[in-house]
Design an enzyme around this catalytic site. Structure first.
Site, PDB file in Angstrom:
ATOM      1  N   SER A  17       0.828  -1.130  -0.033  1.00 29.39           N
ATOM      2  CA  SER A  17      -0.135   0.060  -0.081  1.00 29.39           C
ATOM      3  C   SER A  17       0.989   1.199   0.123  1.00 29.39           C
ATOM      4  O   SER A  17       1.784   1.475  -0.871  1.00 29.39           O
ATOM      5  CB  SER A  17      -0.846  -0.070   1.113  1.00 29.39           C
ATOM      6  N   ASP A  75      -9.562  -4.330  -5.863  1.00 33.65           N
ATOM      7  CA  ASP A  75      -9.193  -2.984  -5.292  1.00 33.65           C
ATOM      8  C   ASP A  75      -9.552  -1.773  -5.876  1.00 33.65           C
ATOM      9  O   ASP A  75      -9.032  -1.459  -7.189  1.00 33.65           O
ATOM     10  CB  ASP A  75      -7.619  -3.219  -5.183  1.00 33.65           C
ATOM     11  N   HIS A  83      -8.584  -3.770  -1.330  1.00 28.74           N
ATOM     12  CA  HIS A  83      -7.330  -3.209  -1.406  1.00 28.74           C
ATOM     13  C   HIS A  83      -6.708  -3.948  -0.206  1.00 28.74           C
ATOM     14  O   HIS A  83      -5.306  -4.138  -0.072  1.00 28.74           O
ATOM     15  CB  HIS A  83      -7.265  -1.778  -1.010  1.00 28.74           C
TER      16      HIS A  83
END
Length: 379
Positions: free
Chosen positions: A149, A324, A357
């Site tokens: 991330s 995501d 995500h």
């Protein structure tokens, strides 16, 4: 009296002054980190993990801290990131509030918290601070740089600014630049905090704290971290057993209760000013700005490839989740294309995970297996 083991989290003092990418500098700044495994004599088996926005450096349990870490199923003896072989380091990002210097830290020049006097923070600064820490530990080159991330953004900044520092790279649910959708989400999160009267232009206290703003910011974040497929599968339209009928428009569905629980846990877990700084750093990030001859903004995909083509990793694993919405698959495809342009052997997977995500955090069966296989190949 029995001696207690030392705390798992250690601190490293960055070179002072520590120059920042957008101007300004920090004095007596520190980085918090934890380690697992043993650094070999050649110092060639180091794996550095760069986290998402909110985690601490406590990625896994250890004798010094037996509490499970945020990546407990992935790190440890015989696991995907095998600590029997690798010396693993996880840092708390510069700008955070889990031991590293950030807006909540004391400014040595004033003896008061930085708050909004903290200088402009960039993803590049996070990467540079992590490299300084590893060099301070005597690691002249990483065996593998792992980024997830926001940490995957910081990892790309490391690869471009320090092209020879990592032999290999794992990029999970990352992005080479912030897209308008994710910028819009983080903008709303910041607005929720700033418009809370208790934020007080960053001068809040424990007694007068922007709980409402932080709760709303967290709820919005959690909604984007997962996918509509998962929301439907986990909660459907199931209603709560008990509903507050005395409060108009109170929570009625189980999914609302889930968001409330997340918000309650997070509101006082993370410092609001640090949250603002980190979110804005992500919005500013565009690795294409590091291209030697950047094209106009309309050609930003070319800039990304041009910037990443300057990296020197030998092999890379790029992972994304097909569900995501925050860092969608085309962003991981950009990363893979840029690393391929550098001559690296790149393995790319669009993972069919329903967790959105956050899949890298929870879909250990898929993400962990791919990372474990990659790391075995480079042993």
């Amino acid at each position: 009296m029995a001696e207690f083991p030392p705390p798992a989290t250690q601190t490293f003092e960055l070179p002072s002054p520590f120059a920042l990418h957008r101007g300004g500098e920090l004095h007596q700044a520190r980085m918090a980190y934890e380690t697992w495994g043993t650094l070999n004599d050649a110092k060639s088996n180091a794996v550095l993990i760069l986290t998402g926005l909110s985690p601490s450096a406590h990625a896994a349990s250890s004798p010094a801290d037996p509490l499970p870490g945020w990546w407990e199923p992935v790190i440890g003896p015989g696991k995907a990131i095998d600590t029997d072989h690798w010396f693993v380091v996880c840092v708390n990002h510069l700008g955070s509030c889990k031991g590293s210097t950030g807006a909540a830290s004391i400014d040595p020049a004033t003896g008061e918290p930085y708050r909004l006097t903290f200088p402009d923070l960039s993803v590049e600064d996070m990467g540079n601070a992590a490299v300084a820490l590893m060099q301070g530990l005597g690691v002249t080159q990483l065996a593998c740089l792992v980024g997830c991330s926001m940490g995957a953004m910081a990892a790309l900044a490391v690869l471009v600014q320090h092209p020879d520092y990592a032999r290999t790279h794992i990029n999970a649910c990352g992005a080479a630049r912030a897209l308008p959708f994710s910028i819009a989400v983080r903008s709303l999160q910041r607005e929720a905090i700033r418009l809370d009267p208790d934020w007080q232009a960053g001068q809040y206290t424990d007694a007068d704290y922007p709980d409402t703003g932080m709760r709303l910011a967290r709820k919005l974040g959690v909604i984007t971290y997962r996918s509509s497929l998962e929301w439907n599968g986990r909660f459907g339209r199931v209603r709560m057993d008990e509903i507050d009928t005395n409060t108009p428009f109170s929570a009625e569905f189980v999914v609302e209760s889930y968001l409330d629980a997340h918000a309650d846990r997070f509101a006082r877990y993370f410092d609001p000013n640090c949250y603002l700084y980190l979110g804005r750093a992500m919005d500013w990030f565009d690795i294409g700005e590091h291209a030697l001859d950047p094209h106009p903004q309309v050609h930003c995909e070319e800039n990304i490839v041009a910037a990443l083509s300057r990296t020197h990793v030998q092999k890379a694993l790029v992972l994304g989740a097909v569900t995501d919405m925050l860092f969608p698959i085309p962003q991981q495809e950009e990363i893979a294309a840029g690393l391929m342009a550098s001559g690296a052997a790149v393995e790319f997977h669009a993972v069919p995970s329903e967790q959105g995500h956050d899949a890298f955090l929870v879909d250990h069966e898929r993400f962990g297996a791919l990372m474990g296989a990659f790391l075995k190949e480079i042993m």
